[in-house]
Design a protein around this motif. Structure first.
Motif, PDB file in Angstrom:
ATOM      1  N   GLY A 228      -8.467 -43.969 -12.815  1.00 33.92           N
ATOM      2  CA  GLY A 228      -7.106 -44.337 -12.425  1.00 33.92           C
ATOM      3  C   GLY A 228      -6.989 -45.725 -11.850  1.00 33.92           C
ATOM      4  O   GLY A 228      -5.876 -46.219 -11.637  1.00 33.92           O
ATOM      5  N   GLY A 229      -8.107 -46.376 -11.580  1.00 40.11           N
ATOM      6  CA  GLY A 229      -8.079 -47.707 -11.001  1.00 40.11           C
ATOM      7  C   GLY A 229      -8.119 -48.804 -12.047  1.00 40.11           C
ATOM      8  O   GLY A 229      -8.519 -48.587 -13.195  1.00 40.11           O
ATOM      9  N   ASN A 230      -7.718 -50.006 -11.634  1.00 32.44           N
ATOM     10  CA  ASN A 230      -7.736 -51.180 -12.504  1.00 32.44           C
ATOM     11  C   ASN A 230      -8.698 -52.225 -11.957  1.00 32.44           C
ATOM     12  O   ASN A 230      -8.878 -52.331 -10.728  1.00 32.44           O
ATOM     13  CB  ASN A 230      -6.335 -51.788 -12.618  1.00 32.44           C
ATOM     14  CG  ASN A 230      -5.357 -50.837 -13.276  1.00 32.44           C
ATOM     15  OD1 ASN A 230      -5.565 -50.397 -14.402  1.00 32.44           O
ATOM     16  ND2 ASN A 230      -4.281 -50.500 -12.560  1.00 32.44           N
ATOM     17  N   ALA A 231      -9.289 -53.005 -12.847  1.00 34.15           N
ATOM     18  CA  ALA A 231     -10.295 -53.988 -12.443  1.00 34.15           C
ATOM     19  C   ALA A 231      -9.745 -54.994 -11.437  1.00 34.15           C
ATOM     20  O   ALA A 231     -10.457 -55.413 -10.512  1.00 34.15           O
ATOM     21  CB  ALA A 231     -10.834 -54.701 -13.675  1.00 34.15           C
ATOM     22  N   ASP A 232      -8.473 -55.381 -11.571  1.00 34.33           N
ATOM     23  CA  ASP A 232      -7.910 -56.377 -10.653  1.00 34.33           C
ATOM     24  C   ASP A 232      -7.609 -55.801  -9.271  1.00 34.33           C
ATOM     25  O   ASP A 232      -7.213 -56.546  -8.362  1.00 34.33           O
ATOM     26  CB  ASP A 232      -6.659 -57.023 -11.254  1.00 34.33           C
ATOM     27  CG  ASP A 232      -5.541 -56.016 -11.536  1.00 34.33           C
ATOM     28  OD1 ASP A 232      -5.739 -54.803 -11.281  1.00 34.33           O
ATOM     29  OD2 ASP A 232      -4.481 -56.430 -12.026  1.00 34.33           O
ATOM     30  N   GLU A 233      -7.792 -54.498  -9.098  1.00 31.29           N
ATOM     31  CA  GLU A 233      -7.587 -53.861  -7.791  1.00 31.29           C
ATOM     32  C   GLU A 233      -8.898 -53.716  -7.014  1.00 31.29           C
ATOM     33  O   GLU A 233      -8.885 -53.322  -5.853  1.00 31.29           O
ATOM     34  CB  GLU A 233      -6.943 -52.481  -7.982  1.00 31.29           C
ATOM     35  CG  GLU A 233      -5.536 -52.559  -8.554  1.00 31.29           C
ATOM     36  CD  GLU A 233      -4.986 -51.211  -8.982  1.00 31.29           C
ATOM     37  OE1 GLU A 233      -3.760 -51.004  -8.881  1.00 31.29           O
ATOM     38  OE2 GLU A 233      -5.784 -50.342  -9.433  1.00 31.29           O
ATOM     39  N   VAL A 234     -10.020 -54.021  -7.661  1.00 30.74           N
ATOM     40  CA  VAL A 234     -11.311 -53.983  -6.983  1.00 30.74           C
ATOM     41  C   VAL A 234     -11.449 -55.248  -6.138  1.00 30.74           C
ATOM     42  O   VAL A 234     -11.185 -56.356  -6.630  1.00 30.74           O
ATOM     43  CB  VAL A 234     -12.466 -53.904  -8.011  1.00 30.74           C
ATOM     44  CG1 VAL A 234     -13.818 -53.937  -7.300  1.00 30.74           C
ATOM     45  CG2 VAL A 234     -12.335 -52.652  -8.858  1.00 30.74           C
ATOM     46  N   PRO A 235     -11.842 -55.145  -4.856  1.00 25.94           N
ATOM     47  CA  PRO A 235     -12.017 -56.337  -4.027  1.00 25.94           C
ATOM     48  C   PRO A 235     -12.939 -57.354  -4.702  1.00 25.94           C
ATOM     49  O   PRO A 235     -13.919 -56.988  -5.356  1.00 25.94           O
ATOM     50  CB  PRO A 235     -12.640 -55.781  -2.738  1.00 25.94           C
ATOM     51  CG  PRO A 235     -12.159 -54.363  -2.673  1.00 25.94           C
ATOM     52  CD  PRO A 235     -12.100 -53.906  -4.095  1.00 25.94           C
ATOM     53  N   ALA A 236     -12.606 -58.632  -4.533  1.00 28.52           N
ATOM     54  CA  ALA A 236     -13.321 -59.699  -5.238  1.00 28.52           C
ATOM     55  C   ALA A 236     -14.826 -59.656  -4.982  1.00 28.52           C
ATOM     56  O   ALA A 236     -15.628 -59.908  -5.889  1.00 28.52           O
ATOM     57  CB  ALA A 236     -12.753 -61.059  -4.817  1.00 28.52           C
ATOM     58  N   GLU A 237     -15.224 -59.333  -3.747  1.00 31.12           N
ATOM     59  CA  GLU A 237     -16.652 -59.334  -3.418  1.00 31.12           C
ATOM     60  C   GLU A 237     -17.414 -58.194  -4.089  1.00 31.12           C
ATOM     61  O   GLU A 237     -18.647 -58.172  -4.081  1.00 31.12           O
ATOM     62  CB  GLU A 237     -16.849 -59.282  -1.895  1.00 31.12           C
ATOM     63  CG  GLU A 237     -16.338 -58.015  -1.222  1.00 31.12           C
ATOM     64  CD  GLU A 237     -14.887 -58.128  -0.760  1.00 31.12           C
ATOM     65  OE1 GLU A 237     -14.509 -57.384   0.165  1.00 31.12           O
ATOM     66  OE2 GLU A 237     -14.151 -58.974  -1.322  1.00 31.12           O
ATOM     67  N   ASN A 238     -16.675 -57.230  -4.646  1.00 35.25           N
ATOM     68  CA  ASN A 238     -17.323 -56.092  -5.295  1.00 35.25           C
ATOM     69  C   ASN A 238     -17.112 -56.083  -6.803  1.00 35.25           C
ATOM     70  O   ASN A 238     -17.419 -55.094  -7.473  1.00 35.25           O
ATOM     71  CB  ASN A 238     -16.786 -54.779  -4.709  1.00 35.25           C
ATOM     72  CG  ASN A 238     -16.873 -54.711  -3.197  1.00 35.25           C
ATOM     73  OD1 ASN A 238     -15.899 -54.446  -2.523  1.00 35.25           O
ATOM     74  ND2 ASN A 238     -18.065 -54.968  -2.659  1.00 35.25           N
ATOM     75  N   THR A 239     -16.581 -57.171  -7.343  1.00 38.53           N
ATOM     76  CA  THR A 239     -16.331 -57.253  -8.781  1.00 38.53           C
ATOM     77  C   THR A 239     -17.621 -57.019  -9.555  1.00 38.53           C
ATOM     78  O   THR A 239     -18.663 -57.586  -9.244  1.00 38.53           O
ATOM     79  CB  THR A 239     -15.759 -58.637  -9.152  1.00 38.53           C
ATOM     80  OG1 THR A 239     -14.530 -58.827  -8.445  1.00 38.53           O
ATOM     81  CG2 THR A 239     -15.506 -58.732 -10.642  1.00 38.53           C
ATOM     82  N   GLY A 240     -17.553 -56.167 -10.547  1.00 39.17           N
ATOM     83  CA  GLY A 240     -18.718 -55.870 -11.363  1.00 39.17           C
ATOM     84  C   GLY A 240     -19.467 -54.630 -10.931  1.00 39.17           C
ATOM     85  O   GLY A 240     -20.265 -54.084 -11.709  1.00 39.17           O
ATOM     86  N   ALA A 241     -19.214 -54.163  -9.699  1.00 42.40           N
ATOM     87  CA  ALA A 241     -19.927 -52.981  -9.218  1.00 42.40           C
ATOM     88  C   ALA A 241     -19.244 -51.688  -9.631  1.00 42.40           C
ATOM     89  O   ALA A 241     -19.857 -50.615  -9.623  1.00 42.40           O
ATOM     90  CB  ALA A 241     -20.048 -53.026  -7.692  1.00 42.40           C
ATOM     91  N   VAL A 242     -17.953 -51.778  -9.993  1.00 52.44           N
ATOM     92  CA  VAL A 242     -17.163 -50.589 -10.302  1.00 52.44           C
ATOM     93  C   VAL A 242     -16.608 -50.689 -11.720  1.00 52.44           C
ATOM     94  O   VAL A 242     -16.069 -51.719 -12.118  1.00 52.44           O
ATOM     95  CB  VAL A 242     -15.990 -50.427  -9.302  1.00 52.44           C
ATOM     96  CG1 VAL A 242     -15.149 -49.207  -9.655  1.00 52.44           C
ATOM     97  CG2 VAL A 242     -16.508 -50.317  -7.874  1.00 52.44           C
ATOM     98  N   THR A 243     -16.733 -49.596 -12.474  1.00 57.17           N
ATOM     99  CA  THR A 243     -16.084 -49.468 -13.778  1.00 57.17           C
ATOM    100  C   THR A 243     -14.736 -48.783 -13.573  1.00 57.17           C
ATOM    101  O   THR A 243     -14.672 -47.747 -12.901  1.00 57.17           O
ATOM    102  CB  THR A 243     -16.939 -48.639 -14.752  1.00 57.17           C
ATOM    103  OG1 THR A 243     -18.205 -49.266 -14.911  1.00 57.17           O
ATOM    104  CG2 THR A 243     -16.252 -48.511 -16.105  1.00 57.17           C
ATOM    105  N   CYS A 244     -13.659 -49.346 -14.124  1.00 55.61           N
ATOM    106  CA  CYS A 244     -12.320 -48.795 -13.928  1.00 55.61           C
ATOM    107  C   CYS A 244     -11.768 -48.246 -15.247  1.00 55.61           C
ATOM    108  O   CYS A 244     -11.881 -48.902 -16.294  1.00 55.61           O
ATOM    109  CB  CYS A 244     -11.378 -49.861 -13.390  1.00 55.61           C
ATOM    110  SG  CYS A 244     -11.865 -50.522 -11.781  1.00 55.61           S
ATOM    111  N   SER A 245     -11.167 -47.084 -15.183  1.00 57.38           N
ATOM    112  CA  SER A 245     -10.600 -46.475 -16.391  1.00 57.38           C
ATOM    113  C   SER A 245      -9.197 -46.984 -16.678  1.00 57.38           C
ATOM    114  O   SER A 245      -8.700 -46.855 -17.798  1.00 57.38           O
ATOM    115  CB  SER A 245     -10.548 -44.955 -16.235  1.00 57.38           C
ATOM    116  OG  SER A 245      -9.533 -44.570 -15.316  1.00 57.38           O
ATOM    117  N   GLY A 246      -8.529 -47.573 -15.675  1.00 53.41           N
ATOM    118  CA  GLY A 246      -7.108 -47.859 -15.809  1.00 53.41           C
ATOM    119  C   GLY A 246      -6.326 -46.549 -15.736  1.00 53.41           C
ATOM    120  O   GLY A 246      -6.887 -45.478 -15.525  1.00 53.41           O
TER     121      GLY A 246
END
Length: 383
Positions: A228-246
């Motif tokens: 349910g999350g989107n890549a642009d909602e992941v905090p910048a310092e954690n970019t790449g650590a989380v896969t988002c389904s949208g």
């Protein structure tokens, strides 16, 4: 019982899920069901398709936050709609409808049995000031004196109602799910571990904590999935650590949930989260924050772990990451326990009995002094 009217301003998420289940089962049993609702950004565009064809809808203007002029307009709309429906039962969902609906029911449906499901008490919100929290608590106390029965969805929520709202009538019926539609956890053979959460980006759900856990524990054979999350909602310092389904449909969300090995719930406050219940029914061990609702679903040390800090969460995730046997044991215990405890078949029978016979007494004796003191201490999580 001829007509049930449900009233909600929070028309989305877990509230919508419970409304769908309760309304569809009542309509299938031949009971008239009308839903008086507002719209939220998370309300599905095609929400009518989720309901039994006999369920009727009427839009009523209500806003989430306190606004004197808009709230009085909402009461007038509700009074008008209730007089048209002439219900035997009025069921209010979430805090705003809980206050406005009891005012309107007292005016327009004084003989109806009134029930209020908070689905997460507003005075527990951590995204507002202490003054607003006290104001919400005051509204709850005043509304509780206007009649009706408050129905908590968890033992912890009931304790909050008994010890802070001082409601004359309070009971507890847990949230439920359609167990048959929950896909069991998928066994993997490639050795990859998938840890996930489900929900929208919000202060309440605390997706930042999930992203931090992902950054701290990321590795070549572990994936952190935000359903349910989107890549642009992941905090910048954690970019790449989380896969988002949208954004995904409910059916797809259940499919993705079944592919998880561990479920994480990082909420700052809750009522009793449906997504967490679904994960437990699927046979997935969970690591959750120690807040109202979360601690009621997960049996600590049996079907998962209840953590008081992000450091505790990380430690529990490491234990589950490193022990396939522990994951399997907790997952099996979760599926067996949750499938029986949270079956909507059982939950709906409890609601139907309450609708038909009403409630004039609390479901149990008020908490004693020692129990209250113990609870207040245990609820002080660090999130």
């Amino acid at each position: 019982m001829k007509e049930i009217v449900h009233i909600t301003e929070a028309f989305g998420g877990g509230v919508l899920s419970m409304l769908t289940q309760l309304s569809n089962r009542a309509a299938a049993a031949g009971v008239g069901v009308t839903i008086l609702h507002s719209m939220r950004p998370e309300t599905p565009a095609n929400f009518e398709k989720l309901f039994h064809p006999a369920v009727k809808f009427k839009h009523v203007s209500m806003c989430r936050e306190v606004h004197l002029k808009n709230d009085w307009a909402g009461v007038r709309d509700l009074v008008r709609a209730l007089r048209e429906c002439d219900p035997q039962v009025v069921h209010l969902h979430s805090s705003k409808a809980g206050v406005l609906g009891r005012v309107a029911a007292r005016i327009a449906a004084p003989r109806a049995r009134v029930f209020y499901s908070p689905h997460g008490l507003a005075f527990l919100r951590r995204d507002v000031s202490a003054a607003k929290q006290f104001a919400y608590l005051t509204f709850e106390r005043i509304a509780a004196r206007m009649g009706g029965t408050i129905v908590a969805c968890s033992t912890s929520e009931l304790r909050e109602i008994e010890t802070k709202v001082y409601a004359p009538r309070a009971r507890m019926i847990e949230n439920g799910v359609n167990v048959d539609e929950i896909l069991p956890r998928v066994e993997k053979r490639n050795g990859e571990l998938v840890i996930g959460m489900s929900g929208r980006a919000s202060y309440q759900k605390n997706h930042e904590a999930f992203a931090k856990l992902a950054s701290n524990l990321q590795g070549p054979s572990i994936e952190f999935l935000w359903i349910g999350g989107n890549a642009d909602e992941v905090p910048a310092e954690n970019t790449g650590a989380v896969t988002c389904s949208g954004w995904v449909t409910r059916e797809r969300a259940l499919e993705l949930t079944s592919e998880l090995d561990v479920y994480v719930q990082t909420s700052r406050w809750e009522g009793m989260p449906i997504a967490l219940i679904e994960a437990q029914v699927a046979g997935i061990p969970a690591v959750v924050t120690d807040v109202v609702g979360n601690r009621d679903v997960v049996q600590h040390g049996v079907t998962g772990f209840v953590a008081k800090s992000i450091e505790d969460m990380e430690g529990y995730l490491v234990r589950l990451r490193d022990s396939p046997d522990l994951r399997a044991r907790m997952g099996t215990a979760a599926r067996v326990s949750a499938s029986k405890r949270f079956s909507m078949e059982t939950i709906f029978r409890q609601w139907l009995s309450m609708y038909e016979f009403g409630s004039e007494k609390p479901s149990r004796e008020p908490l004693g002094t020692n129990e209250v003191a113990s609870y207040e201490t245990s609820s002080d999580s660090q999130f």
